[in-house]
Write a protein that holds these residues in place. Structure first.
Motif, PDB file in Angstrom:
ATOM      1  N   LEU A  95      -7.240 -54.422   3.428  1.00 32.06           N
ATOM      2  CA  LEU A  95      -8.621 -54.645   3.009  1.00 32.06           C
ATOM      3  C   LEU A  95      -9.035 -53.677   1.899  1.00 32.06           C
ATOM      4  CD1 LEU A  95     -10.258 -55.275   6.490  1.00 32.06           C
ATOM      5  CD2 LEU A  95      -9.851 -56.973   4.691  1.00 32.06           C
ATOM      6  N   ASP A  96      -8.549 -52.452   1.981  1.00 35.08           N
ATOM      7  CA  ASP A  96      -8.853 -51.473   0.934  1.00 35.08           C
ATOM      8  C   ASP A  96      -8.235 -51.905  -0.398  1.00 35.08           C
ATOM      9  OD1 ASP A  96      -9.803 -49.029  -0.176  1.00 35.08           O
ATOM     10  OD2 ASP A  96      -7.815 -48.153   0.074  1.00 35.08           O
ATOM     11  N   LYS A  97      -7.009 -52.425  -0.336  1.00 29.93           N
ATOM     12  CA  LYS A  97      -6.350 -52.908  -1.543  1.00 29.93           C
ATOM     13  C   LYS A  97      -7.095 -54.115  -2.125  1.00 29.93           C
ATOM     14  CE  LYS A  97      -3.277 -51.316  -2.901  1.00 29.93           C
ATOM     15  NZ  LYS A  97      -3.052 -50.305  -3.960  1.00 29.93           N
ATOM     16  N   MET A  98      -7.564 -55.012  -1.269  1.00 26.79           N
ATOM     17  CA  MET A  98      -8.348 -56.161  -1.728  1.00 26.79           C
ATOM     18  C   MET A  98      -9.651 -55.696  -2.381  1.00 26.79           C
ATOM     19  SD  MET A  98      -7.768 -58.784   1.502  1.00 26.79           S
ATOM     20  CE  MET A  98      -8.761 -60.120   0.793  1.00 26.79           C
ATOM     21  N   GLU A  99     -10.259 -54.660  -1.825  1.00 24.98           N
ATOM     22  CA  GLU A  99     -11.531 -54.169  -2.349  1.00 24.98           C
ATOM     23  C   GLU A  99     -11.355 -53.440  -3.683  1.00 24.98           C
ATOM     24  OE1 GLU A  99     -15.003 -51.963  -3.191  1.00 24.98           O
ATOM     25  OE2 GLU A  99     -13.099 -51.006  -2.694  1.00 24.98           O
ATOM     26  N   SER A 100     -10.286 -52.660  -3.785  1.00 27.69           N
ATOM     27  CA  SER A 100     -10.115 -51.819  -4.975  1.00 27.69           C
ATOM     28  C   SER A 100      -9.479 -52.549  -6.154  1.00 27.69           C
ATOM     29  CB  SER A 100      -9.276 -50.575  -4.625  1.00 27.69           C
ATOM     30  OG  SER A 100      -7.978 -50.949  -4.191  1.00 27.69           O
ATOM     31  N   THR A 101      -8.718 -53.602  -5.884  1.00 24.83           N
ATOM     32  CA  THR A 101      -8.008 -54.281  -6.966  1.00 24.83           C
ATOM     33  C   THR A 101      -8.417 -55.735  -7.172  1.00 24.83           C
ATOM     34  OG1 THR A 101      -6.168 -55.094  -5.597  1.00 24.83           O
ATOM     35  CG2 THR A 101      -5.993 -52.830  -6.456  1.00 24.83           C
ATOM     36  N   GLY A 102      -9.146 -56.304  -6.209  1.00 23.66           N
ATOM     37  CA  GLY A 102      -9.498 -57.713  -6.308  1.00 23.66           C
ATOM     38  C   GLY A 102      -8.394 -58.645  -5.851  1.00 23.66           C
ATOM     39  N   ALA A 103      -7.342 -58.089  -5.256  1.00 23.40           N
ATOM     40  CA  ALA A 103      -6.210 -58.902  -4.786  1.00 23.40           C
ATOM     41  C   ALA A 103      -6.627 -59.800  -3.631  1.00 23.40           C
ATOM     42  CB  ALA A 103      -5.067 -57.991  -4.343  1.00 23.40           C
ATOM     43  N   GLY A 104      -5.879 -60.908  -3.459  1.00 22.64           N
ATOM     44  CA  GLY A 104      -6.071 -61.760  -2.305  1.00 22.64           C
ATOM     45  C   GLY A 104      -5.340 -61.201  -1.094  1.00 22.64           C
ATOM     46  N   PHE A 105      -5.571 -61.809   0.067  1.00 18.12           N
ATOM     47  CA  PHE A 105      -4.957 -61.310   1.299  1.00 18.12           C
ATOM     48  C   PHE A 105      -3.433 -61.316   1.221  1.00 18.12           C
ATOM     49  CE2 PHE A 105      -2.890 -62.465   5.318  1.00 18.12           C
ATOM     50  CZ  PHE A 105      -3.164 -61.325   6.062  1.00 18.12           C
ATOM     51  N   SER A 106      -2.831 -62.415   0.798  1.00 23.12           N
ATOM     52  CA  SER A 106      -1.365 -62.531   0.778  1.00 23.12           C
ATOM     53  C   SER A 106      -0.739 -61.490  -0.140  1.00 23.12           C
ATOM     54  CB  SER A 106      -0.952 -63.937   0.345  1.00 23.12           C
ATOM     55  OG  SER A 106      -1.403 -64.898   1.262  1.00 23.12           O
ATOM     56  N   GLU A 107      -1.358 -61.279  -1.288  1.00 24.37           N
ATOM     57  CA  GLU A 107      -0.845 -60.301  -2.242  1.00 24.37           C
ATOM     58  C   GLU A 107      -0.916 -58.886  -1.666  1.00 24.37           C
ATOM     59  OE1 GLU A 107      -1.877 -58.715  -6.786  1.00 24.37           O
ATOM     60  OE2 GLU A 107      -2.899 -60.472  -5.950  1.00 24.37           O
ATOM     61  N   ALA A 108      -2.047 -58.564  -1.032  1.00 20.14           N
ATOM     62  CA  ALA A 108      -2.209 -57.226  -0.456  1.00 20.14           C
ATOM     63  C   ALA A 108      -1.264 -57.017   0.719  1.00 20.14           C
ATOM     64  CB  ALA A 108      -3.658 -57.027  -0.021  1.00 20.14           C
ATOM     65  N   LEU A 109      -1.051 -58.060   1.524  1.00 22.44           N
ATOM     66  CA  LEU A 109      -0.127 -57.966   2.649  1.00 22.44           C
ATOM     67  C   LEU A 109       1.297 -57.717   2.152  1.00 22.44           C
ATOM     68  CD1 LEU A 109       0.849 -58.258   5.567  1.00 22.44           C
ATOM     69  CD2 LEU A 109       0.792 -60.750   5.261  1.00 22.44           C
ATOM     70  N   GLU A 110       1.686 -58.425   1.107  1.00 15.33           N
ATOM     71  CA  GLU A 110       3.036 -58.253   0.557  1.00 15.33           C
ATOM     72  C   GLU A 110       3.257 -56.808   0.099  1.00 15.33           C
ATOM     73  OE1 GLU A 110       5.893 -60.099  -2.988  1.00 15.33           O
ATOM     74  OE2 GLU A 110       3.972 -61.048  -2.497  1.00 15.33           O
ATOM     75  N   GLU A 111       2.246 -56.220  -0.531  1.00 20.34           N
ATOM     76  CA  GLU A 111       2.381 -54.827  -0.954  1.00 20.34           C
ATOM     77  C   GLU A 111       2.468 -53.891   0.251  1.00 20.34           C
ATOM     78  OE1 GLU A 111       0.143 -51.419  -3.685  1.00 20.34           O
ATOM     79  OE2 GLU A 111      -0.451 -53.532  -3.836  1.00 20.34           O
ATOM     80  N   ALA A 112       1.688 -54.179   1.286  1.00 22.70           N
ATOM     81  CA  ALA A 112       1.730 -53.360   2.501  1.00 22.70           C
ATOM     82  C   ALA A 112       3.114 -53.405   3.142  1.00 22.70           C
ATOM     83  CB  ALA A 112       0.669 -53.838   3.494  1.00 22.70           C
ATOM     84  N   GLN A 113       3.744 -54.579   3.096  1.00 21.91           N
ATOM     85  CA  GLN A 113       5.096 -54.705   3.650  1.00 21.91           C
ATOM     86  C   GLN A 113       6.111 -53.949   2.806  1.00 21.91           C
ATOM     87  OE1 GLN A 113       4.971 -59.028   3.788  1.00 21.91           O
ATOM     88  NE2 GLN A 113       5.027 -59.000   6.025  1.00 21.91           N
ATOM     89  N   GLU A 114       5.966 -54.028   1.492  1.00 17.10           N
ATOM     90  CA  GLU A 114       6.893 -53.321   0.598  1.00 17.10           C
ATOM     91  C   GLU A 114       6.822 -51.812   0.789  1.00 17.10           C
ATOM     92  OE1 GLU A 114       5.763 -54.618  -3.259  1.00 17.10           O
ATOM     93  OE2 GLU A 114       6.773 -56.575  -3.106  1.00 17.10           O
ATOM     94  N   LEU A 115       5.622 -51.308   1.098  1.00 17.44           N
ATOM     95  CA  LEU A 115       5.425 -49.866   1.268  1.00 17.44           C
ATOM     96  C   LEU A 115       5.679 -49.387   2.693  1.00 17.44           C
ATOM     97  CD1 LEU A 115       2.196 -49.420  -0.888  1.00 17.44           C
ATOM     98  CD2 LEU A 115       4.533 -48.729  -1.484  1.00 17.44           C
TER      99      LEU A 115
END
Length: 438
Positions: free
Chosen positions: A165-185
């Motif tokens: 949710l923080d990534k969606m708020e700070s970058t404007g990303a959608g849920f799927s995109e932010a989830l993918e980054e969370a998995q990569e990290l």
């Protein structure tokens, strides 16, 4: 004499517990008053790679035999899940060992069975690491605030969803995109269901509510919604209201209405996990990344906030070690800490009776009288409107409504009514609102 410790599990948390037991042996002895001796570590596979080196001869695949040893004083359970953890903990208690566990799922599903076993055995059961990693929140509820009356616990208790949710708020990303980054990290599992659908947070909410309100609350009692339906538009709409979206665990003490002339008051517990908009001025709004925070309100102490890393091997192991020191001291002194406190035995309110507010975005026909019809729909269900604004014109016309407080059942009925109206093309977003002015 020494305090003999057996560890069940040697994953990310268990391996750090083993490391700390070895590296801090001298300090632990000074703090407890006697040496702490690691006598066994139960694992599923002896040849699995591990973060730390376990002293030769301590690894075993026979966890049942380890907890049955007569010389074990404390069993640390960090394998997670319901079984075999439950059977091993019960066997350890029956055999005379105290238990330190990080098992939120077991405590939220079948805590009373474990509490009763500890009471019957006259042994300690400590579980600070079960909620919010390194953050000391359970002991303050269990001990520091034992003389106070807690009325509300509001928390961000899942780091994965907060990161997304923080990534969606700070970058404007959608849920799927932010989830993918969370998995990569490494913040999200390959199967993120337990986190993103709120199961993890619901288990923690059940434990928090049980301690705060001295009543038995299970995960099944917790209303649960995840964040997979949260959109970039929801996050932007929150920003327009000077708010942010967070997945919140909300535990509240509610006074029930009593018949006229009846003496005393009756109280119930409301426990829920769902995404919500909170004002950007609220302390929880500034919790970023994978961090956790729990906001506690009580009658005497007022408002308290606990903040820190909510997961990870070393932070969680820190909470385990704190419990271990306390349990070892109790063992040495021949005493035990406080057991389960469920004397209040308050009922858990169904979600429909819970009082909340809604933010509703509605695609409508752009013509005269639409706003009046929408307002009438809210009024018919006993819901007062706090604010309303129109965005766009023509085919893009949208109304954004924020309600005053009402029961969730009233608000849900209002939304269903809106969906059936000819002037409404689509109800595009429904989200609860917490905090701020009513």
């Amino acid at each position: 004499m020494s305090i003999k410790v057996a560890v069940l599990g040697c994953g990310s948390v268990g391996s750090q517990v083993v490391r700390l037991l070895q590296e801090q042996a001298g300090d632990l002895e000074a703090r407890i008053g006697t040496p702490v001796e690691l006598v066994g570590v139960a694992v599923r596979r002896l040849d699995a790679p591990r973060e730390v080196e376990v002293p030769e001869g301590l690894l075993t695949t026979d966890a049942a035999a380890l907890v049955a040893r007569d010389d074990v004083d404390v069993v640390v359970e960090v394998i997670g899940g319901i079984e075999p953890a439950r059977s091993l903990i019960l066997a350890a208690l029956e055999n005379g060992a105290s238990v330190v566990t990080a098992n939120k799922a077991l405590l939220a599903e079948d805590g009373p069975t474990v509490y009763e076993a500890a009471e019957k055995a006259g042994r300690d059961l400590y579980y600070e690491a079960a909620v919010a990693g390194a953050i000391p929140i359970l002991r303050p509820l269990r001990e520091s605030l034992a003389g106070d009356r807690v009325t509300r616990v509001l928390g961000i208790v899942n780091g994965t969803t907060n990161f997304i949710l923080d990534k969606m708020e700070s970058t404007g990303a959608g849920f799927s995109e932010a989830l993918e980054e969370a998995q990569e990290l490494g913040y999200a599992e390959a199967d993120p269901t337990a986190d993103v659908e709120g199961f993890d947070a619901a288990a923690k909410a059940a434990i928090l509510a049980s301690l705060a309100f001295h009543s038995r609350v299970t995960a099944a009692d917790v209303h649960r919604e995840g964040i997979s339906e949260v959109t970039a538009a929801d996050v932007q709409s929150a920003r327009d209201m000077h708010s942010v979206v967070k997945l919140l665990a909300i535990c509240e003490l509610r006074q029930l209405s009593t018949p006229e002339g009846a003496e005393g008051t009756e109280e119930a517990v409301s426990v829920r996990v769902h995404p919500a908009m909170i004002p950007d001025t609220h302390p929880l709004a500034s919790v970023r990344g994978a961090y956790n925070a729990v906001f506690v309100e009580s009658e005497a102490a007022g408002q308290l906030m606990f903040y820190g890393p909510g997961a990870g091997g070393a932070p969680t192991a820190s909470a385990v070690m704190g419990d271990l020191v306390t349990v070892a001291r109790n063992r040495l002194a021949g005493t035990r800490g406080a057991g389960e406190s469920a004397y209040a035995d308050r009922a858990v309110l169904p979600m429909g009776d819970t009082v909340t507010r809604y933010h509703v975005a509605i695609d409508v026909d752009d013509r005269a009288g639409v706003l009046a019809q929408v307002a009438t729909a809210f009024a018919e269900h006993g819901v007062s409107i706090q604010t309303v604004r129109q965005e766009g014109r023509g085919a893009d016309a949208q109304l954004v409504v924020v309600s005053h407080t009402a029961t969730d059942a009233q608000l849900a009925a209002t939304v269903e009514h809106l969906r059936g109206m000819d002037i409404v093309r689509e109800v595009t977003s429904v989200m609860r609102v917490e905090g701020g002015d009513e």
